[in-house]
Design a protein around this motif. Structure first.
Motif, mmCIF file in Angstrom:
data_model
loop_
_atom_site.group_PDB
_atom_site.id
_atom_site.type_symbol
_atom_site.label_atom_id
_atom_site.label_comp_id
_atom_site.label_asym_id
_atom_site.label_seq_id
_atom_site.Cartn_x
_atom_site.Cartn_y
_atom_site.Cartn_z
ATOM 1 N N GLY A 1 33.902 11.842 66.242
ATOM 2 C CA GLY A 1 35.180 12.097 65.583
ATOM 3 C C GLY A 1 34.562 12.708 63.879
ATOM 4 N N ASN A 2 33.443 12.403 63.905
ATOM 5 C CA ASN A 2 33.206 12.584 62.271
ATOM 6 C C ASN A 2 32.859 14.123 62.047
ATOM 7 O OD1 ASN A 2 33.405 9.992 62.184
ATOM 8 N ND2 ASN A 2 31.109 9.558 61.892
ATOM 9 N N TYR B 1 38.438 16.534 67.052
ATOM 10 C CA TYR B 1 37.104 16.349 67.558
ATOM 11 C C TYR B 1 37.212 16.847 69.140
ATOM 12 C CZ TYR B 1 32.331 14.889 67.880
ATOM 13 O OH TYR B 1 30.923 14.634 68.250
ATOM 14 N N ASN C 1 35.363 8.370 54.964
ATOM 15 C CA ASN C 1 35.270 7.886 56.447
ATOM 16 C C ASN C 1 34.751 9.271 57.181
ATOM 17 O OD1 ASN C 1 35.347 6.096 58.419
ATOM 18 N ND2 ASN C 1 37.508 6.992 59.169
ATOM 19 N N HIS C 2 33.858 9.992 56.569
ATOM 20 C CA HIS C 2 33.142 10.885 57.179
ATOM 21 C C HIS C 2 34.091 12.174 57.881
ATOM 22 C CE1 HIS C 2 29.824 8.257 57.445
ATOM 23 N NE2 HIS C 2 30.464 7.261 57.814
ATOM 24 N N TYR C 3 35.449 12.326 57.007
ATOM 25 C CA TYR C 3 36.328 13.211 57.443
ATOM 26 C C TYR C 3 36.604 12.940 59.208
ATOM 27 C CZ TYR C 3 35.124 15.661 53.135
ATOM 28 O OH TYR C 3 35.081 15.761 51.791
ATOM 29 N N ARG C 4 36.865 11.719 59.549
ATOM 30 C CA ARG C 4 36.830 11.673 60.778
ATOM 31 C C ARG C 4 38.151 12.046 61.295
ATOM 32 N NH1 ARG C 4 35.293 6.175 64.105
ATOM 33 N NH2 ARG C 4 33.356 7.022 63.528
ATOM 34 N N ASN C 5 38.387 12.695 62.580
ATOM 35 C CA ASN C 5 39.603 13.137 63.162
ATOM 36 C C ASN C 5 39.408 13.375 64.677
ATOM 37 O OD1 ASN C 5 41.868 14.976 64.368
ATOM 38 N ND2 ASN C 5 42.233 15.515 61.963
ATOM 39 N N ILE C 6 39.709 12.370 65.291
ATOM 40 C CA ILE C 6 39.394 12.080 66.602
ATOM 41 C C ILE C 6 40.252 13.111 67.808
ATOM 42 C CG2 ILE C 6 39.602 10.712 68.642
ATOM 43 C CD1 ILE C 6 37.750 9.592 66.752
ATOM 44 N N ASN D 1 29.401 8.150 65.529
ATOM 45 C CA ASN D 1 29.693 9.358 64.875
ATOM 46 C C ASN D 1 30.860 10.230 65.679
ATOM 47 O OD1 ASN D 1 27.598 9.078 62.886
ATOM 48 N ND2 ASN D 1 25.947 9.601 64.297
#
Length: 295
Positions: free
Chosen positions: A7-8, A192, A184-189, A5
Motif C-alpha cells: 500500500g505504500n 495500490y 505514512n509512506h503515502y499509503r493508499n491500500i 510496504n
C-alpha cells in the motif's frame, strides 16, 4: 499491514513517473517525493514541460492504435473483432490521458487530478476488457452480440467508475477517507490494489487463457511467439519504469526517465497483442483444430 510496504507509494513515486503520484502529491504533480526529478523544458511562469519524449510517443501510440482499430474493421469474420476494438479504444483514451499525467503537460493541479482519475480508471477497465477478449475466444457467448458487448461495457464501466471515484477522492479530499499522508509512506491500500495489482492479475489471466486456447484447442505454436513477445515487451517497459528509471534520470540530469521507455514498450506490446489476435483469426487453421465460431 502497518509493518509492511503493502500500500505504500513513497518509493514508487520517488523512483518512477506514475500517474497515481499526481493525486498523492500536495502539488498534484510528480514532484515532492525526493529522488531525481524531471527538469524538462522550462516555460514561462515557473512552469515546465517535464516529459516531452513521452508526450510524443503517446501521440504516436494514439495514431498507431487508431490505425489498428480501423484495420480490425476489415476483418469482418474475425472472432472478437468488436471486443478487440473496445480494447484499442480504451488504450487510446489511456494514451490521451498519459499526455497530461505522465507527460507532465503544464496544467493546473485540479485538472491534472481529473485526467489522473480517467487515466487510472481506464487502465483498470481496459485490462479487464482485454481479459474478457480471451474469454470471448472460447465462444461461451457469441462474439459481437449485444449481450457480449453489453456485459463487457457494463463491467468495464463499473470498474472505471469505482477506480475513478477513489482516485478523485484521493486527489480532491471529498471524504478524507483516502487523504495521502507523507508521514505514512503515502499509503493508499485501495489505489495500490486497483492500480498495482488488479491490472497485473488481469494480464496474467489473459496470457494463461490465450495460451490454453492456442496450444490445446487450436493446436498451434506460432501465435504463442506473438503472445509471449507482447508479455516480454510489457514486462520490459515496467522494468524501465520501476527499476531503471532513476538511473536514466540521474544519468541524463533529469532530461528523461524510464517513463519514456515504458510508453514505447507498452505500445509495442499492444501492437503484438493485435498481431496475435489477428493471427488466430486467419482463415488458414485446419478445420478439425478450431473451436466453434473460428473461421
Amino acid at each position: 499491514m502497518g509493518s509492511t510496504n503493502f500500500g505504500n507509494f513513497d518509493a514508487f513515486c520517488r523512483d518512477s513517473t506514475l500517474p497515481v503520484c499526481n493525486v498523492l502529491s500536495t502539488n498534484h504533480d510528480q514532484r515532492g517525493f525526493g529522488g531525481c526529478e524531471l527538469q524538462g523544458i522550462p516555460l514561462s511562469g515557473d512552469r515546465h514541460l517535464g516529459n516531452l519524449g513521452s508526450i510524443l510517443l503517446c501521440g504516436i501510440a494514439i495514431v498507431v492504435s487508431t490505425l489498428l482499430l480501423l484495420r480490425s474493421e476489415r476483418k469482418k469474420a474475425a472472432v472478437g473483432r468488436r471486443e478487440m476494438q473496445l480494447f484499442l479504444l480504451g488504450y487510446i483514451i489511456i494514451e490521451i490521458c498519459e499526455i497530461f499525467t505522465v507527460g507532465e503537460f503544464p496544467l493546473s493541479g485540479t485538472v491534472r487530478v481529473a485526467f489522473t482519475g480517467i487515466h487510472l480508471g481506464m487502465i483498470i477497465a481496459s485490462t479487464w476488457i482485454l481479459l474478457l477478449n480471451a474469454v470471448v475466444g472460447y465462444q461461451i457467448l457469441d462474439d459481437g452480440t449485444p449481450l457480449s458487448l453489453g456485459l463487457m461495457l457494463i463491467s468495464g464501466a463499473a470498474l472505471f467508475i469505482g477506480t475513478g471515484y477513489i482516485t478523485l477522492d484521493t486527489g480532491y479530499h471529498w471524504t478524507n477517507e483516502f487523504v495521502p499522508d507523507p508521514t505514512n509512506h503515502y499509503r493508499n491500500i485501495a489505489l495500490y490494489v486497483l492500480y498495482q495489482l488488479a491490472p497485473l492479475v488481469f494480464l496474467v489471466a489473459f496470457y494463461v487463457l490465450e495460451s490454453v486456447l492456442v496450444l490445446r484447442i487450436l493446436g498451434e505454436v506460432r501465435p504463442m511467439i506473438y503472445l509471449t513477445g507482447a508479455a516480454l515487451l510489457f514486462a520490459l517497459g515496467q522494468i524501465f519504469n520501476y527499476v531503471i528509471s532513476p538511473y536514466i534520470c540521474n544519468g541524463t540530469a533529469g532530461k528523461i526517465d524510464g517513463a519514456l521507455f515504458e510508453t514505447l514498450f507498452t505500445l509495442l506490446s499492444v501492437v503484438m497483442i493485435w498481431v496475435f489476435w489477428s493471427s488466430i483469426t486467419e482463415d488458414d487453421w485446419p478445420i478439425a483444430s478450431q473451436p466453434a465460431g473460428y473461421p
